[in-house]
Design an enzyme around this catalytic site. Structure first.
Site, PDB file in Angstrom:
ATOM      1  N   LYS A   1       0.756  -1.167   0.120  1.00 51.62           N
ATOM      2  CA  LYS A   1      -0.032  -0.034   0.052  1.00 51.62           C
ATOM      3  C   LYS A   1       0.785   1.287  -0.010  1.00 51.62           C
ATOM      4  O   LYS A   1       0.718   2.267  -0.730  1.00 51.62           O
ATOM      5  CB  LYS A   1      -0.932   0.119   1.090  1.00 51.62           C
ATOM      6  CG  LYS A   1      -2.061  -1.092   1.036  1.00 51.62           C
ATOM      7  CD  LYS A   1      -2.907  -1.131   2.316  1.00 51.62           C
ATOM      8  CE  LYS A   1      -3.670  -2.318   2.285  1.00 51.62           C
ATOM      9  NZ  LYS A   1      -3.059  -3.653   2.407  1.00 51.62           N
TER      10      LYS A   1
ATOM     11  N   THR B   1       4.973  -7.630   0.251  1.00 57.42           N
ATOM     12  CA  THR B   1       5.483  -8.663   1.208  1.00 57.42           C
ATOM     13  C   THR B   1       4.669  -9.568   1.546  1.00 57.42           C
ATOM     14  O   THR B   1       3.654  -9.360   1.921  1.00 57.42           O
ATOM     15  CB  THR B   1       6.419  -8.097   2.211  1.00 57.42           C
ATOM     16  OG1 THR B   1       5.417  -7.470   3.233  1.00 57.42           O
ATOM     17  CG2 THR B   1       7.533  -7.274   1.895  1.00 57.42           C
TER      18      THR B   1
ATOM     19  N   GLU C   1       9.843 -11.084   6.376  1.00 57.82           N
ATOM     20  CA  GLU C   1       8.969 -10.406   5.257  1.00 57.82           C
ATOM     21  C   GLU C   1       9.610 -10.572   3.851  1.00 57.82           C
ATOM     22  O   GLU C   1      10.625 -10.389   3.613  1.00 57.82           O
ATOM     23  CB  GLU C   1       8.931  -8.942   5.484  1.00 57.82           C
ATOM     24  CG  GLU C   1       8.090  -8.623   6.797  1.00 57.82           C
ATOM     25  CD  GLU C   1       7.836  -7.009   7.074  1.00 57.82           C
ATOM     26  OE1 GLU C   1       7.260  -6.164   6.270  1.00 57.82           O
ATOM     27  OE2 GLU C   1       8.431  -6.789   7.934  1.00 57.82           O
TER      28      GLU C   1
END
Length: 154
Positions: free
Chosen positions: A29, A35, A87
């Site tokens: 975003k 991720t 991530e």
């Protein structure tokens, strides 16, 4: 703590799998770099000697095609995080989110230490640099074999 590349050699390659959970909503975003996040259980299973930092390797979702990836392991110092995370940014554009799907990764090499950036713009620039370096490192014959590892499809 700074880490020499060789220090992590005993724990690499590292294979991990787990369900993709919702992260902090920053990756795709705000940063434009989506991720896939592992649960705390997967993070806790990392070897004790596995250093925080930025890594590269391969990943797949639900036993699908294997793609290159870069991964951040650690505390996200730019955001003053209190929880350690793993991530994964897969170098492929997916049509939709895959929360709840199984992510498998083979972490092959270490790129750099975690770093606190002064802005999200600096962070994005660094990640794009990490991606470029990872793509080059993943062209080397000695690491391409990991893309074919049975772990991704068993």
């Amino acid at each position: 703590k700074k880490m020499a590349e060789g220090e992590n050699a005993l724990t690499l390659p590292h294979f991990a799998k787990g369900i993709v959970v919702k992260g902090f909503g920053r990756g795709s975003k705000r940063l434009g770099i989506p991720t896939a996040n592992f649960s705390e259980e997967v993070v806790k299973d990392l070897p004790f000697s596995f250093a925080n930092g930025i890594y590269y390797g391969y990943a797949n979702v639900s036993k699908g095609e294997v793609y290159p990836m870069v991964m951040s392991v650690g505390w996200n110092p730019t955001y003053d995080r209190e929880k350690k995370s793993m991530e994964t940014h897969i170098l492929h554009v997916f049509d939709e989110d895959f929360y709840g799907e199984e992510l498998r990764v083979c972490v092959i090499g270490y790129l750099r230490d975690e770093k606190k950036f002064n802005s999200e713009g600096e962070l994005v620039e660094a990640i794009h640099g990490d991606i470029a370096i990872a793509k080059e490192k993943l062209k080397v014959d000695s690491v391409v074999k990991y893309k074919l590892n049975s772990f991704f499809h068993s």
